[in-house]
Motif scaffolding. Structure first.
Motif, PDB file in Angstrom:
ATOM      1  N   LEU A  79      55.912  42.230 -44.462  1.00 30.38           N
ATOM      2  CA  LEU A  79      54.633  41.744 -43.947  1.00 30.38           C
ATOM      3  C   LEU A  79      54.614  40.239 -44.118  1.00 30.38           C
ATOM      4  CD1 LEU A  79      51.808  42.363 -42.811  1.00 30.38           C
ATOM      5  CD2 LEU A  79      50.997  42.565 -45.161  1.00 30.38           C
ATOM      6  N   PHE A  80      54.502  39.500 -43.002  1.00 29.36           N
ATOM      7  CA  PHE A  80      54.609  38.049 -43.027  1.00 29.36           C
ATOM      8  C   PHE A  80      53.322  37.438 -42.490  1.00 29.36           C
ATOM      9  CE2 PHE A  80      58.661  40.025 -41.951  1.00 29.36           C
ATOM     10  CZ  PHE A  80      59.421  39.671 -43.056  1.00 29.36           C
ATOM     11  N   PRO A  81      52.804  36.365 -43.150  1.00 30.88           N
ATOM     12  CA  PRO A  81      51.579  35.725 -42.669  1.00 30.88           C
ATOM     13  C   PRO A  81      51.840  34.825 -41.482  1.00 30.88           C
ATOM     14  CG  PRO A  81      52.375  34.596 -44.618  1.00 30.88           C
ATOM     15  CD  PRO A  81      53.292  35.767 -44.403  1.00 30.88           C
ATOM     16  N   THR A  82      50.810  34.597 -40.682  1.00 31.58           N
ATOM     17  CA  THR A  82      50.867  33.656 -39.553  1.00 31.58           C
ATOM     18  C   THR A  82      49.696  32.700 -39.710  1.00 31.58           C
ATOM     19  OG1 THR A  82      49.606  35.212 -38.211  1.00 31.58           O
ATOM     20  CG2 THR A  82      51.995  35.272 -38.005  1.00 31.58           C
ATOM     21  N   PRO A  83      49.914  31.504 -40.301  1.00 30.32           N
ATOM     22  CA  PRO A  83      48.800  30.606 -40.601  1.00 30.32           C
ATOM     23  C   PRO A  83      47.992  30.191 -39.395  1.00 30.32           C
ATOM     24  CG  PRO A  83      50.795  29.932 -41.745  1.00 30.32           C
ATOM     25  CD  PRO A  83      51.187  31.005 -40.785  1.00 30.32           C
ATOM     26  N   GLU A  84      48.601  30.044 -38.208  1.00 33.53           N
ATOM     27  CA  GLU A  84      47.836  29.602 -37.046  1.00 33.53           C
ATOM     28  C   GLU A  84      46.742  30.582 -36.671  1.00 33.53           C
ATOM     29  OE1 GLU A  84      51.554  27.478 -37.122  1.00 33.53           O
ATOM     30  OE2 GLU A  84      51.122  29.606 -37.027  1.00 33.53           O
ATOM     31  N   ALA A  85      46.901  31.824 -37.076  1.00 31.29           N
ATOM     32  CA  ALA A  85      45.904  32.813 -36.723  1.00 31.29           C
ATOM     33  C   ALA A  85      44.637  32.660 -37.550  1.00 31.29           C
ATOM     34  CB  ALA A  85      46.478  34.217 -36.911  1.00 31.29           C
ATOM     35  N   GLY A  86      44.618  31.768 -38.546  1.00 30.06           N
ATOM     36  CA  GLY A  86      43.442  31.570 -39.364  1.00 30.06           C
ATOM     37  C   GLY A  86      43.634  32.176 -40.743  1.00 30.06           C
ATOM     38  N   ARG A  87      42.603  32.058 -41.573  1.00 28.93           N
ATOM     39  CA  ARG A  87      42.646  32.589 -42.926  1.00 28.93           C
ATOM     40  C   ARG A  87      42.618  34.105 -42.891  1.00 28.93           C
ATOM     41  NH1 ARG A  87      40.265  28.965 -46.712  1.00 28.93           N
ATOM     42  NH2 ARG A  87      39.056  30.636 -47.621  1.00 28.93           N
ATOM     43  N   ALA A  88      43.440  34.706 -43.733  1.00 33.00           N
ATOM     44  CA  ALA A  88      43.504  36.155 -43.768  1.00 33.00           C
ATOM     45  C   ALA A  88      43.839  36.604 -45.175  1.00 33.00           C
ATOM     46  CB  ALA A  88      44.550  36.683 -42.788  1.00 33.00           C
ATOM     47  N   SER A  89      43.317  37.742 -45.566  1.00 29.09           N
ATOM     48  CA  SER A  89      43.630  38.325 -46.853  1.00 29.09           C
ATOM     49  C   SER A  89      45.055  38.859 -46.843  1.00 29.09           C
ATOM     50  CB  SER A  89      42.646  39.447 -47.182  1.00 29.09           C
ATOM     51  OG  SER A  89      41.312  38.974 -47.196  1.00 29.09           O
ATOM     52  N   GLY A  90      45.659  38.908 -48.020  1.00 25.58           N
ATOM     53  CA  GLY A  90      47.026  39.403 -48.075  1.00 25.58           C
ATOM     54  C   GLY A  90      47.573  39.398 -49.481  1.00 25.58           C
ATOM     55  N   ILE A  91      48.744  39.991 -49.634  1.00 30.24           N
ATOM     56  CA  ILE A  91      49.412  40.123 -50.926  1.00 30.24           C
ATOM     57  C   ILE A  91      50.129  38.820 -51.283  1.00 30.24           C
ATOM     58  CG2 ILE A  91      51.203  41.377 -52.185  1.00 30.24           C
ATOM     59  CD1 ILE A  91      50.556  43.806 -50.485  1.00 30.24           C
ATOM     60  N   ILE A  92      50.025  38.422 -52.544  1.00 32.71           N
ATOM     61  CA  ILE A  92      50.771  37.279 -53.068  1.00 32.71           C
ATOM     62  C   ILE A  92      51.974  37.822 -53.815  1.00 32.71           C
ATOM     63  CG2 ILE A  92      50.699  35.232 -54.527  1.00 32.71           C
ATOM     64  CD1 ILE A  92      47.683  35.210 -54.174  1.00 32.71           C
ATOM     65  N   VAL A  93      53.156  37.530 -53.341  1.00 35.85           N
ATOM     66  CA  VAL A  93      54.382  38.088 -53.917  1.00 35.85           C
ATOM     67  C   VAL A  93      54.681  37.388 -55.233  1.00 35.85           C
ATOM     68  CG1 VAL A  93      56.830  38.510 -53.548  1.00 35.85           C
ATOM     69  CG2 VAL A  93      55.230  38.599 -51.611  1.00 35.85           C
ATOM     70  N   PRO A  94      54.919  38.119 -56.321  1.00 41.13           N
ATOM     71  CA  PRO A  94      55.231  37.483 -57.608  1.00 41.13           C
ATOM     72  C   PRO A  94      56.645  36.931 -57.622  1.00 41.13           C
ATOM     73  CG  PRO A  94      55.378  39.857 -57.826  1.00 41.13           C
ATOM     74  CD  PRO A  94      54.873  39.591 -56.428  1.00 41.13           C
ATOM     75  N   SER A  95      56.889  36.034 -58.537  1.00 38.84           N
ATOM     76  CA  SER A  95      58.225  35.482 -58.731  1.00 38.84           C
ATOM     77  C   SER A  95      58.787  35.987 -60.054  1.00 38.84           C
ATOM     78  CB  SER A  95      58.185  33.949 -58.730  1.00 38.84           C
ATOM     79  OG  SER A  95      57.327  33.474 -59.749  1.00 38.84           O
ATOM     80  N   PHE A  96      60.106  36.077 -60.126  1.00 38.08           N
ATOM     81  CA  PHE A  96      60.779  36.579 -61.314  1.00 38.08           C
ATOM     82  C   PHE A  96      61.097  35.426 -62.253  1.00 38.08           C
ATOM     83  CE2 PHE A  96      61.696  39.495 -57.875  1.00 38.08           C
ATOM     84  CZ  PHE A  96      61.423  40.732 -58.444  1.00 38.08           C
TER      85      PHE A  96
END
Length: 885
Positions: A218-235
């Motif tokens: 699942l990849f965000p598209t910033p041009e489409a505007g603000r949207a809710s979504g998952i923040i992937v953690p880092s190891f």
């Protein structure tokens, strides 16, 4: 009829000439029943073509009237509303409402005219395009499209609407090359609304497949505007907290103005932290953020014992395993005639230098300060007010609150205007002006200071300070320990007058008064042989003085002979002489100080007396002051011919000394040491690069062998002795940058959720276009000691501090860059905080190496990550720091 008109146009137009045709749908048949008296309104049927189709071609345009097809050859272009299409060859089929576009090959076999399809914000580059402009559906082969900061390469894309599409054998990447360095390989990919999704995928680097992947993407598209979504953690991994998953969570886009990210980190040894970050922004009004963080730290006892035996970092480990922090920043957009509310809050439950610091700035900070304020200037009046709440805390746990701090002020206004409410008429008394300000403060500290008076044995005396915990149970004790005050300031300007044409005479009067909630009275208790201190709930202390000054300017110019590049040198001297008067506020008639008995001399059996102030703050000075003040300020500048002027008519000014000043005073009412220390300061800029600042203080009086001042002047013209140097300081700073450093700030991402806290070893955004930067600061300070007194066992030594600091960057090549920050203390012979960062531009990847060789935070960090905010979690990090070795 429509196609007959097209046929006539094609016959009249040469095929090799650029053409533009505007086809229109055939007119609807006329209703034979419709009459002027028909009361039923009949809608006009709508054709397949919703708007005008504009097309053109460089080589030729061919029409097939029977098939209703138009062929465009050579730089073919079509515009249909928001849709546009460019290609080497385009076919328009009016019967099926479709467009077909392909590329062609030239005589050398090179492919030219690759189709480019644009529909609103969408853009596709492909080998073949088939599109139905009526249904908005299409099929695009061997396509490359851009979604936000990412590129999607697909074997085939099928459009099913205005924005939706489905792709087969796709590659998702942020690399802009036709053959990307890396990509996420997915057999299927789709876009629906503002989301791009994929089926099972894996990561491919340099055409080498890796096992890194997942069942879906699942990849965000910033041009489409603000949207809710998952923040992937880092190891990550740390020695004291173990393996970790950091900064993972969810972003909530509530609306176009407010967003919230809920993130957390967990560690294998039991530690965790939770953070709630809110951002808000209202255009032309305000913007800000509000963050809350909770940390729970659990350390393994074996690791703590091992750290104590191998490296002495245990003293920095937090004593409290639970802590929280609150950060709030609010910035208004100033508007004329309206109030301004701003906030800068940074509060932590603990200020220990420990794991909670994730940036160098926080680690090096000695205090945290918070301020909330509201200020406003009342229109069409000289009045303004400001209300401020402030808090500060340091690493020792001491907290200082001002709740509230209220300022009311009136700018200096003509007294005649205040009394008559009429504008000044130019009279001599119109120069008299009055200014006023009052400041109310409620100051609270969580430290109860020691109740003691030097050399006096008092009742209830305490020698140690005590710290009050800041919580709901101790509010009463904190309030009792606080101090309330009101400070009134009056300033009177009596104007400026010319004397003897060249002298400026300026008199002034000032008055200030302070109201306090504590006033002390001292009395001697013969029974206990101690001093009793009584406290009243209100006290008033005031201070006033009068002064006048005379100033002028003296100019001296030396003109050089013609033909020289230096044409003249001008020396400007601004002498000033003044007089100030202040009464002896130590006199008993004022009641600000009290003479009282403090004990009995055991030898003579006579009472011992002392004098103390009756207020904790705001006390005016003791002793009559009738002083003459003097100062001389001067500057030297040079007039030279402009370097780039061939005619010799243009000149420019070059400052040799920006300011050189000497000041002091002579108190005629003092019993001894009437002449003050002589202060000298100088600042200038050399070679348009070096900023030089110098200051020094000279003592005009002699000292004995043990360093005590004697009321005798050092001045001896025969020995060229004027005064003795007591302290001096020199500062030289330079900025050798070839251009302004645009890399000093971190480039923000296009979504608030994509902002991350920076690691102390991770460099900020690097601009590879700047070849090099270098800033230098050199500081030396000298304080003279005047010997050691064997009787009082007191004295001081000569002290010299000398430091130098460097910071800058160097581009070794167009892809390699080094940034550094270091310094050296010549006296302590130690290197100050040093940090070196190496950055490598890998086109669509960034590699950084950070190294801190000294201090508690010494260690290194190696990071390689995909460029662009969309795939910022695609990175590999290896670090070792003071907490992770």
């Amino acid at each position: 009829m429509f196609f007959l008109l097209l046929l006539q146009f094609s016959i009249l137009s040469p095929p090799a000439v650029r053409a533009q045709v505007t086809p229109r749908p055939p007119a609807p048949p006329r209703d034979s029943l419709a009459t002027g008296q028909d009361s039923v309104a009949r809608a006009t049927p709508k054709g397949d073509i919703e708007t005008v189709i504009k097309y053109s071609a460089r080589d030729s345009i061919r029409f097939e009237v029977e098939r209703k097809v138009v062929h465009l050859y050579g730089d073919a272009k079509i515009n249909y509303g928001p849709m546009s299409l460019e290609a080497a060859y385009i076919e328009i089929n009016y019967d099926s409402t479709t467009l077909n576009a392909t590329s062609m090959t030239d005589s050398t076999g090179k492919e030219i005219g690759v189709p480019e399809f644009t529909n609103g914000g969408e853009n596709y580059a492909a080998k073949r395009i088939a599109y139905n402009y009526k249904t908005k559906k299409g099929r695009i082969a061997e396509v490359v499209t851009k979604e936000g900061d990412a590129f999607i390469h697909a074997e085939v894309i099928k459009k099913s609407g205005e924005e939706d599409f489905y792709g087969l054998h796709a590659r998702y990447t942020t690399c802009s090359l036709e053959h990307p360095h890396f990509y996420i390989n997915a057999s299927k990919i789709a876009k629906s609304g503002n989301k791009v999704m994929s089926g099972p995928f894996n990561l491919v680097i340099s055409d080498i497949p890796t096992p890194l992947g997942f069942l879906f993407g699942l990849f965000p598209t910033p041009e489409a505007g603000r949207a809710s979504g998952i923040i992937v953690p880092s190891f990550g991994e740390e020695r004291l907290r173990g393996f970790s998953l950091e900064h993972g969570g969810y972003y909530f886009a509530w609306n176009d103005y407010i967003g919230t990210s809920l993130t957390g980190s967990i560690y294998s040894l039991g530690s965790y932290d939770i953070s709630v970050a809110n951002t808000y922004n209202k255009r032309y009004a305000y913007r800000g953020s509000f963050n809350v963080q909770y940390n729970y730290l659990k350390l393994d006892e074996a690791d703590i014992a091992d750290s104590r035996s191998t490296d002495d970092i245990s003293r920095y480990l937090p004593k409290n395993n639970k802590s929280f922090a609150v950060q709030w920043s609010h910035s208004p957009v100033p508007k004329p005639g309206q109030g301004s509310f701003s906030a800068s809050v940074n509060v932590r439950s603990s200020m220990e230098r420990s794991l909670q610091y994730n940036s160098t700035a926080n680690y090096l900070a000695a205090t945290l300060n918070s301020t909330i304020s509201y200020q406003k200037t009342i229109q069409n009046s000289p009045f303004s007010y400001a209300i401020t709440l402030s808090q500060g805390q340091n690493t020792s746990g001491v907290m200082h609150f001002v709740l509230p701090d209220i300022n009311l002020s009136m700018t200096q206004t003509s007294i005649s205007e205040l009394l008559t409410n009429k504008p000044p008429m130019g009279k001599w008394y119109d120069k008299f002006q009055l200014g006023y300000g009052v400041r109310f403060q409620n100051t609270i500290d969580n430290v109860i200071t020691a109740r003691q008076i030097s050399g006096i044995d008092a009742i209830g005396e305490t020698l140690n300070t005590d710290t009050i915990a800041v919580n709901m149970n101790n509010l009463g004790e904190l309030w009792k320990n606080g101090r309330r005050s009101a400070i009134h300031n009056f300033s009177f300007s009596l104007g400026n007058y010319k004397l003897l044409r060249y002298l400026n005479f300026t008199p002034s009067v000032s008055y200030s008064e302070t109201w306090l909630d504590q006033k002390y009275s001292y009395s001697f208790d013969p029974d206990s042989q101690k001093v009793r201190i009584d406290t009243a709930n209100f006290g008033r202390v005031y201070n006033y003085n009068a002064s006048a000054s005379v100033t002028t300017q003296i100019f001296g110019t030396y003109v050089f002979k013609k033909g020289k590049r230096v044409q003249a040198i001008r020396h400007t001297i601004r002498p000033s002489v003044g007089y100030s008067y202040r009464p002896d506020f130590g006199a008993s008639s004022f009641g600000f100080y009290q003479d009282f008995q403090t004990g009995i001399d055991p030898v003579t059996n006579l009472p011992i007396y002392n004098t103390l102030g009756r207020f904790s703050t705001g006390l005016p000075g003791r002793g009559l002051q009738s002083a003459v003040t003097f100062s001389v300020q001067q500057n030297v500048e040079m007039k030279v011919k402009a370097e780039n002027d061939s005619t010799g008519s243009q000149t420019e000014k070059v400052s040799l000394i920006d300011n050189l000043g000497i000041s002091g005073s002579y108190n005629m009412a003092a019993e001894a040491f009437k002449l003050s220390n002589i202060n000298m300061n100088m600042n200038t800029r050399l070679f348009k690069t070096f900023d030089v600042s110098f200051h020094a203080t000279f003592d005009p009086y002699k000292r004995d062998s043990v360093g005590t001042r004697i009321d005798e002047y050092i001045f001896d013209i025969s020995k060229f002795k004027l005064a003795s140097l007591t302290n001096a300081g020199l500062s030289i700073s330079a900025n050798f940058n070839p251009e302004d450093r645009s890399s000093s700030t971190t480039v923000p991402s296009n979504l608030p959720v994509l902002q991350r806290d920076t690691d102390p070893l991770t460099p900020e955004y690097i601009d590879f276009k700047i070849p090099w930067t270098l800033s230098m600061n050199y500081t030396v300070n000298y304080t003279r000691g005047f010997g050691f007194n064997p009787i009082t066992r007191l004295g001081n030594e000569t002290n010299i501090t000398q430091t130098i600091g460097f910071n800058g960057s160097l581009s070794l090549t167009e892809k390699w860059k080094i940034t550094y920050n270091t310094g050296y203390d010549f006296v302590q012979k130690n290197i100050s905080y040093t940090n070196i960062n190496i950055a490598r531009d890998l086109h669509c990847w960034d590699m950084t190496i950070g190294w801190t060789p000294f201090g508690l935070q010494r260690g290194y960090n190696f990071t390689i990550q995909a460029r662009g905010s969309l795939l910022q979690d695609l990175r590999l990090t290896k670090s070792r720091s003071g907490w992770n070795r």
